[in-house]
Design an enzyme around this catalytic site. Structure first.
Site, PDB file in Angstrom:
ATOM      1  N   PRO A   2      41.853  21.484  34.863  1.00  0.00           N
ATOM      2  CA  PRO A   2      40.649  22.332  34.851  1.00  0.00           C
ATOM      3  C   PRO A   2      40.067  22.505  36.245  1.00  0.00           C
ATOM      4  O   PRO A   2      39.920  21.548  36.991  1.00  0.00           O
ATOM      5  CB  PRO A   2      39.680  21.576  33.942  1.00  0.00           C
ATOM      6  CG  PRO A   2      40.178  20.184  33.888  1.00  0.00           C
ATOM      7  CD  PRO A   2      41.656  20.232  34.143  1.00  0.00           C
ATOM      8  N   GLU A   3      39.761  23.739  36.606  1.00  0.00           N
ATOM      9  CA  GLU A   3      39.115  24.015  37.886  1.00  0.00           C
ATOM     10  C   GLU A   3      37.645  24.359  37.627  1.00  0.00           C
ATOM     11  O   GLU A   3      37.176  24.346  36.492  1.00  0.00           O
ATOM     12  CB  GLU A   3      39.853  25.140  38.611  1.00  0.00           C
ATOM     13  CG  GLU A   3      41.259  24.692  39.050  1.00  0.00           C
ATOM     14  CD  GLU A   3      41.636  25.207  40.436  1.00  0.00           C
ATOM     15  OE1 GLU A   3      40.741  25.376  41.280  1.00  0.00           O
ATOM     16  OE2 GLU A   3      42.829  25.444  40.652  1.00  0.00           O
ATOM     17  N   HIS A  93      44.501  10.620  21.141  1.00  0.00           N
ATOM     18  CA  HIS A  93      43.984  10.390  22.503  1.00  0.00           C
ATOM     19  C   HIS A  93      42.506  10.728  22.632  1.00  0.00           C
ATOM     20  O   HIS A  93      42.058  11.186  23.660  1.00  0.00           O
ATOM     21  CB  HIS A  93      44.790  11.194  23.537  1.00  0.00           C
ATOM     22  CG  HIS A  93      46.267  11.012  23.410  1.00  0.00           C
ATOM     23  ND1 HIS A  93      46.901   9.847  23.758  1.00  0.00           N
ATOM     24  CD2 HIS A  93      47.230  11.853  22.955  1.00  0.00           C
ATOM     25  CE1 HIS A  93      48.199   9.973  23.526  1.00  0.00           C
ATOM     26  NE2 HIS A  93      48.425  11.173  23.036  1.00  0.00           N
ATOM     27  N   ARG A 112      46.429  11.978  29.292  1.00  0.00           N
ATOM     28  CA  ARG A 112      46.925  11.347  30.525  1.00  0.00           C
ATOM     29  C   ARG A 112      45.913  10.388  31.141  1.00  0.00           C
ATOM     30  O   ARG A 112      46.247   9.633  32.045  1.00  0.00           O
ATOM     31  CB  ARG A 112      47.329  12.436  31.527  1.00  0.00           C
ATOM     32  CG  ARG A 112      48.491  13.278  30.984  1.00  0.00           C
ATOM     33  CD  ARG A 112      48.872  14.388  31.932  1.00  0.00           C
ATOM     34  NE  ARG A 112      49.428  13.888  33.185  1.00  0.00           N
ATOM     35  CZ  ARG A 112      49.778  14.651  34.214  1.00  0.00           C
ATOM     36  NH1 ARG A 112      49.603  15.960  34.121  1.00  0.00           N
ATOM     37  NH2 ARG A 112      50.274  14.134  35.310  1.00  0.00           N
ATOM     38  N   LYS A 155      38.566  23.784  64.014  1.00  0.00           N
ATOM     39  CA  LYS A 155      39.487  23.072  63.116  1.00  0.00           C
ATOM     40  C   LYS A 155      40.892  23.661  63.205  1.00  0.00           C
ATOM     41  O   LYS A 155      41.094  24.843  62.968  1.00  0.00           O
ATOM     42  CB  LYS A 155      38.998  23.202  61.665  1.00  0.00           C
ATOM     43  CG  LYS A 155      38.017  22.133  61.245  1.00  0.00           C
ATOM     44  CD  LYS A 155      38.090  21.947  59.733  1.00  0.00           C
ATOM     45  CE  LYS A 155      37.315  20.766  59.212  1.00  0.00           C
ATOM     46  NZ  LYS A 155      37.320  19.580  60.017  1.00  0.00           N
TER      47      LYS A 155
END
Ligand SMILES: [Zn+2]
Length: 279
Positions: A2-3, A93, A112, A155
């Site tokens: 998920p973002e 789970h 997981r 950078k």
């Protein structure tokens, strides 16, 4: 994985069913996920009223009466399952269950177990070790062209790596960085120090628009942010470059000699981009 837009959509779904409600029962089914559940979690949850929610980067903060915030991370495979009452079959789970006084049941499912749950005083949320030191939220005004230009100055890392650095901007992941760089027509390999100025002026609105559109798509494709099976927040995306290796990108036809979307590996992660339009 998920973002940010998925996490935002999950949070909105939780808010729709839990805000203002009391937790009548809390159950943990194992001692840990990624880390041990905090001591006294069940006692602190039981009987508390959910006052509200906040998202910070890819974390969800659920604020409780009593002064605690529950800090939730979905990890790689974490899902929230919302059902009106007991589900027909308890999902496999399922590590944490909350039963609300309006009858809704919330299960945190994570095969997981890279997800996590912790408690932090609401007054000191941003001092939690997982949140401290993070840069601004990409959708906040604090994330501006001036701010990004300053952060990238000097950078010598690729701009893609700089955007994934949570100290520069919080919550951006691999997929949305690829999509935003395509939208801004900036090569993911371009060194960060060359982005301040005109390119940053394209990049910041591209990041905000990419995330805003995804959040909007998530909200409008789901009823109360909930899928028919009760799962919160995940939705189908139409990526412009991500996962589209070899395909023409949507602006390619305007550009002669385009070879289609390329995949390269940067810092061990796949990057998708169009070399013709992203410079
Ligand atoms: Zn192209």
């Amino acid at each position: 994985m998920p973002e940010l837009p998925e996490v935002e959509t999950v949070m909105r779904g939780l808010r729709a069913r839990m805000e203002g409600q009391r937790i009548v029962r809390a159950v943990v089914n194992r001692p840990d996920m990624r880390w041990p559940f905090p001591k006294g979690l069940v006692e602190r949850l039981t009987g508390a009223t959910v006052l509200g929610f906040r998202r910070r980067a890819k974390y969800i903060l659920m604020r409780l009466s009593g002064g605690d915030s529950v800090l939730i991370h979905l990890g790689m495979s974490g899902r929230m399952i919302l059902t009106p009452g007991a589900p027909n079959a308890v999902p496999a789970h399922e590590h944490l269950v909350l039963e609300m006084d309006n009858g809704w049941r919330v299960g945190f499912v994570d095969p997981r177990r890279f997800g996590s749950v912790d408690l932090v005083p609401t007054a000191r949320e941003d001092a939690h070790k997982l949140l401290t030191g993070m840069g601004p939220e990409p959708l906040d005004d604090a994330f501006s062209v001036a701010m990004l230009s300053e952060a990238l100055k000097g950078k010598r890392t690729p701009v893609k790596a700089a955007l994934l650095d949570q100290r520069i901007v919080a919550g951006l992941g691999n997929i949305y960085v690829c999509e935003a760089l395509f939208r801004a027509r900036i090569s993911p390999s371009r060194l960060a120090y060359s982005v301040p100025g005109a390119r940053a002026a394209r990049l910041v609105p591209a990041i905000k628009a990419t995330l805003t559109e995804a959040i909007k798509a998530g909200g409008s494709s789901l009823r109360d942010y909930v899928q028919p099976d009760g799962e919160l927040g995940y939705f189908q995306h139409a990526w412009k470059v991500y996962g589209r290796e070899g395909e023409p990108c949507e602006v390619c036809p305007e550009h002669r000699g385009c070879e289609g979307v390329r995949r390269i590996v940067q810092s061990g992660r796949s990057t998708f981009y169009c070399a013709k339009v992203q410079k």
